[in-house]
Scaffold this motif. Structure first.
Motif, PDB file in Angstrom:
ATOM      1  N   ARG A 175       0.871  -1.178   0.000  1.00 24.19           N
ATOM      2  CA  ARG A 175       0.000   0.000   0.000  1.00 24.19           C
ATOM      3  C   ARG A 175       0.903   1.222   0.000  1.00 24.19           C
ATOM      4  NH1 ARG A 175      -3.019  -1.043   4.751  1.00 24.19           N
ATOM      5  NH2 ARG A 175      -4.582  -2.170   3.563  1.00 24.19           N
ATOM      6  N   LEU A 176       0.555   2.248  -0.771  1.00 24.99           N
ATOM      7  CA  LEU A 176       1.334   3.482  -0.784  1.00 24.99           C
ATOM      8  C   LEU A 176       0.698   4.474   0.170  1.00 24.99           C
ATOM      9  CD1 LEU A 176       2.143   3.947  -4.579  1.00 24.99           C
ATOM     10  CD2 LEU A 176       3.762   3.476  -2.756  1.00 24.99           C
ATOM     11  N   MET A 177       1.465   4.945   1.135  1.00 25.02           N
ATOM     12  CA  MET A 177       0.914   5.846   2.145  1.00 25.02           C
ATOM     13  C   MET A 177       0.988   7.297   1.680  1.00 25.02           C
ATOM     14  SD  MET A 177       0.328   3.323   4.011  1.00 25.02           S
ATOM     15  CE  MET A 177      -0.223   3.915   5.602  1.00 25.02           C
ATOM     16  N   ASN A 178       2.078   7.681   1.022  1.00 25.77           N
ATOM     17  CA  ASN A 178       2.212   9.055   0.533  1.00 25.77           C
ATOM     18  C   ASN A 178       1.582   9.185  -0.852  1.00 25.77           C
ATOM     19  OD1 ASN A 178       3.717   9.667   2.807  1.00 25.77           O
ATOM     20  ND2 ASN A 178       5.644   9.108   1.798  1.00 25.77           N
ATOM     21  N   ALA A 179       1.343  10.408  -1.240  1.00 26.63           N
ATOM     22  CA  ALA A 179       0.761  10.652  -2.555  1.00 26.63           C
ATOM     23  C   ALA A 179       1.758  10.292  -3.657  1.00 26.63           C
ATOM     24  CB  ALA A 179       0.364  12.114  -2.676  1.00 26.63           C
ATOM     25  N   VAL A 180       1.357   9.425  -4.533  1.00 19.63           N
ATOM     26  CA  VAL A 180       2.048   9.223  -5.806  1.00 19.63           C
ATOM     27  C   VAL A 180       0.936   9.301  -6.853  1.00 19.63           C
ATOM     28  CG1 VAL A 180       3.352   7.663  -7.270  1.00 19.63           C
ATOM     29  CG2 VAL A 180       3.840   7.740  -4.825  1.00 19.63           C
TER      30      VAL A 180
ATOM     31  N   MET B   2       3.014   9.816 -16.646  1.00 20.45           N
ATOM     32  CA  MET B   2       3.980  10.541 -15.824  1.00 20.45           C
ATOM     33  C   MET B   2       3.476  10.574 -14.390  1.00 20.45           C
ATOM     34  SD  MET B   2       5.193  14.526 -16.042  1.00 20.45           S
ATOM     35  CE  MET B   2       5.607  14.472 -17.768  1.00 20.45           C
ATOM     36  N   LEU B   3       4.325  10.141 -13.458  1.00 17.89           N
ATOM     37  CA  LEU B   3       3.962  10.135 -12.042  1.00 17.89           C
ATOM     38  C   LEU B   3       4.860  11.097 -11.267  1.00 17.89           C
ATOM     39  CD1 LEU B   3       3.694   6.305 -11.227  1.00 17.89           C
ATOM     40  CD2 LEU B   3       1.802   7.867 -11.698  1.00 17.89           C
ATOM     41  N   SER B   4       4.328  11.631 -10.186  1.00 20.30           N
ATOM     42  CA  SER B   4       5.145  12.423  -9.269  1.00 20.30           C
ATOM     43  C   SER B   4       4.524  12.378  -7.883  1.00 20.30           C
ATOM     44  CB  SER B   4       5.259  13.868  -9.746  1.00 20.30           C
ATOM     45  OG  SER B   4       4.059  14.566  -9.454  1.00 20.30           O
ATOM     46  N   GLY B   5       5.171  13.015  -6.943  1.00 15.72           N
ATOM     47  CA  GLY B   5       4.642  13.068  -5.584  1.00 15.72           C
ATOM     48  C   GLY B   5       3.651  14.204  -5.370  1.00 15.72           C
ATOM     49  N   GLU B   6       3.339  14.940  -6.433  1.00 12.87           N
ATOM     50  CA  GLU B   6       2.344  16.010  -6.342  1.00 12.87           C
ATOM     51  C   GLU B   6       0.959  15.395  -6.126  1.00 12.87           C
ATOM     52  OE1 GLU B   6       3.210  19.356  -6.802  1.00 12.87           O
ATOM     53  OE2 GLU B   6       5.281  18.639  -6.912  1.00 12.87           O
ATOM     54  N   THR B   7       0.074  16.111  -5.453  1.00 12.14           N
ATOM     55  CA  THR B   7      -1.300  15.642  -5.339  1.00 12.14           C
ATOM     56  C   THR B   7      -2.135  16.267  -6.445  1.00 12.14           C
ATOM     57  OG1 THR B   7      -1.673  17.425  -3.776  1.00 12.14           O
ATOM     58  CG2 THR B   7      -1.244  15.241  -2.861  1.00 12.14           C
ATOM     59  N   GLY B   8      -3.329  15.776  -6.629  1.00 11.02           N
ATOM     60  CA  GLY B   8      -4.218  16.397  -7.599  1.00 11.02           C
ATOM     61  C   GLY B   8      -4.584  15.481  -8.743  1.00 11.02           C
ATOM     62  N   GLY B   9      -3.679  14.604  -9.123  1.00 11.18           N
ATOM     63  CA  GLY B   9      -3.992  13.680 -10.210  1.00 11.18           C
ATOM     64  C   GLY B   9      -4.678  12.437  -9.692  1.00 11.18           C
ATOM     65  N   VAL B  10      -4.546  11.371 -10.444  1.00  9.42           N
ATOM     66  CA  VAL B  10      -5.088  10.085 -10.025  1.00  9.42           C
ATOM     67  C   VAL B  10      -4.009   9.397  -9.187  1.00  9.42           C
ATOM     68  CG1 VAL B  10      -5.996   7.880 -10.808  1.00  9.42           C
ATOM     69  CG2 VAL B  10      -6.384   9.946 -12.179  1.00  9.42           C
ATOM     70  N   ARG B  11      -4.351   9.012  -7.981  1.00  8.16           N
ATOM     71  CA  ARG B  11      -3.350   8.399  -7.106  1.00  8.16           C
ATOM     72  C   ARG B  11      -3.167   6.912  -7.377  1.00  8.16           C
ATOM     73  NH1 ARG B  11      -3.582   9.391  -0.730  1.00  8.16           N
ATOM     74  NH2 ARG B  11      -1.983   7.775  -0.885  1.00  8.16           N
ATOM     75  N   ILE B  12      -1.936   6.441  -7.228  1.00  9.79           N
ATOM     76  CA  ILE B  12      -1.692   5.004  -7.119  1.00  9.79           C
ATOM     77  C   ILE B  12      -1.585   4.723  -5.635  1.00  9.79           C
ATOM     78  CG2 ILE B  12      -0.062   3.130  -7.576  1.00  9.79           C
ATOM     79  CD1 ILE B  12       0.589   4.416 -10.224  1.00  9.79           C
ATOM     80  N   VAL B  13      -2.504   3.893  -5.125  1.00  5.78           N
ATOM     81  CA  VAL B  13      -2.547   3.680  -3.675  1.00  5.78           C
ATOM     82  C   VAL B  13      -2.062   2.295  -3.265  1.00  5.78           C
ATOM     83  CG1 VAL B  13      -4.334   5.399  -3.237  1.00  5.78           C
ATOM     84  CG2 VAL B  13      -5.003   3.052  -3.812  1.00  5.78           C
ATOM     85  N   GLY B  14      -1.818   1.429  -4.236  1.00  2.00           N
ATOM     86  CA  GLY B  14      -1.328   0.097  -3.883  1.00  2.00           C
ATOM     87  C   GLY B  14      -1.003  -0.688  -5.129  1.00  2.00           C
TER      88      GLY B  14
END
Lengths: 336, 336
Positions: B11-16, B173-185
């Motif tokens: 599970r990803l805890m931080n925003a990706v 393209m992924l980053s640690g910014e919030t706002g897009g679609v998250r990958i949570v796991g």
């Protein structure tokens, strides 16, 4: 947590260390100057299987199984294995590791694959997503020769710059435990292409990639070659090794005291008629696991850069008139 | 930080999150039911280049370039690109992305590659080692057909279970910014092999891998299919889609309400004579980037499992009497 230093360059803050590693090599590699360092020498080039491709799979399975046995753990304790090889569609890896039922991430980095696998697995552990990983790769003289060059039975002459694909495999188990050899940083390679198109001169094609990666890591970390005990390249061979030093000297970086190259070390080129030395994914992987990691573990070496190099062409791309793109990924090992 | 849940499941805890994504597809894909969703349709199967392999590289370069343009960033802002394709030695990727000079990690996951790339890049960002990544992959009908099956000019008959390799590419393209679609796991796939050896029935070979991965993720996270808006598979096609549902029903898991399959959606199989549907690395990548990510971004979908599937055989392994090992990697997307 890892610390971002520059584009593709990072430092690992938490412990990510080797928990085990293993090397398995063929007869010719066993007869070479590093023969006594490999965990196992397999005299039969078919490794008891029916085809060379199946034999290569067996080398990889053996290296992973041995790394697990040496750790005292079970395959269920491994959360992910990163693997790749040179055979079309990486079947050496897929068929080799099929029976293990360990979550599998397939890589293609040509002969740079072991370093690519170490970069990825170290960051997977660092993230906390997995606890224990294996990075592994293999090559086999006979699978590579017929795929990239000519059928063995054709008996083609080899050029002076040619290298000899190693029949070997190396596997590294990493975890967050302390005590082993730490991975403290790394540099993800960029694709370099200086216009070389001679498939029998891979060292020249790969040297610019190694130079670029080493230079980028030194610059980003503010270190110089003298800060390291060894700066190891993967399989540049004797021609490529001369070139990488020359390319770096022109940019004011002298690695001649620290540099050694797995491909230049694995054979006695004169006695074994291996021209410019060894190559293949299994070359740097087996020399790392058989020769360098034990020296790091014992404290004989303490601070080492390992930059495995890969040529990313295919026979078809060369037939279509393309040049040879290459890459080098760098792993920074330290023993504390 | 990521949280370890079970072997290969995290599970990803931080925003990706997605910062950008792009899809580029060929004429036939453009004529299909999803045609209007792709960013670009390229009518020329050679994409202005001389060979189909070069054309596939061009598709991949275009998808990455478009994702970067859409983000308003420069290539220097991308710390790593993860890419792979089906062509021997993954030359679609290496030659396609060579000129970008972005740190490059080559993957081989066959048609599962976009999911594998998303798993790896999301964890790379999560670790802090890199700030912004791109996962990309491509396939091309003409490069795949002549490599895996027969020369196009041979005009071989296709069996009823055959699928049609998509000419397409998708880049995320992924980053640690919030706002897009998250990958949570996510869930790293295990190699599954149920003994299928028919290269014209890849859906059947891959369905067990998809079932295993989906089941493992649901079990590890304590969730059921009803917790998700969609459970998307990569390119099982119509036969494989029936099979994956059947395999899961036998284990008490009913995904029939949530399931959809990129390979079954991309063509109008009757009108376009594509038999069981689309396949290839570019199939699930382009449908994800063209069709599903925009629906997630707009909030139309909120909680989605995406399990891309890959068959890890080669023409040579089948000639040597082997069966088809397959794999499925799962990415859990959420829009908050």
């Amino acid at each position: 947590m890892a610390e971002y230093i520059a584009q593709g360059v990072f430092r690992l803050m938490n412990a990510v260390s080797t928990e085990s590693y293993a090397s398995v090599a063929g007869k010719m590699e066993g007869d070479g100057p590093l023969g006594k360092y490999f965990d196992e020498i397999i005299e039969d080039s078919h490794f008891g299987r029916q085809t060379w491709e199946q034999a290569e799979s067996q080398f990889q399975l053996e290296a992973v199984s041995l790394a697990i046995r040496k750790s005292g753990l079970q395959k269920e304790n491994i959360d992910a294995v990163c693997s790749g090889d040179l055979i079309n569609q990486c079947i050496g890896s897929a068929y080799g590791l099929r029976e293990l039922e360990i979550p599998f991430l397939g890589l293609y980095g040509a002969c740079s694959t072991i370093a690519e696998g170490l970069l990825i697995t170290s960051l997977l552990i660092d993230s906390g997503a997995v606890r224990r990983t294996i990075a592994v790769t293999s090559s086999h003289f006979s699978t590579a020769e017929r795929q990239f060059r000519t059928p063995l039975s054709y008996g083609g002459q080899r050029t002076p710059t040619a290298q000899w694909t190693c029949t070997a495999s190396g596997a590294v188990m990493l975890s967050g435990e302390t005590g082993g050899v730490r991975i403290v940083g790394g540099c993800i390679g960029k694709i370099a292409d200086m216009g070389i198109s001679d498939i029998t001169n891979m060292g020249s094609a790969m040297a610019p990639a190694a130079a670029e990666t080493i230079k980028r890591y030194l610059a980003a970390t503010g270190t110089s070659p003298d800060d390291y005990d060894r700066i190891i390249t993967g399989d540049l061979g004797t021609v490529g090794s001369t070139l990488v030093k020359e390319l770096l000297i022109r940019q004011g970086i002298d690695i001649s005291r620290q540099h050694c190259d797995c491909g230049s070390m694995i054979f006695d080129n004169e006695k074994q008629d291996t021209h410019c030395g060894g190559s293949g994914c299994g070359c740097s992987a087996s020399v790392l696991c058989g020769y360098f990691l034990p020296q790091l573990e014992s404290g004989q070496l303490r601070n080492v850069l390992f930059a495995a190099t890969g040529a990313l062409m295919s026979p078809m791309s060369l037939q279509q008139g393309e040049t040879i793109p290459s890459i080098a990924h760098l792993v920074h090992f330290r023993k504390e």
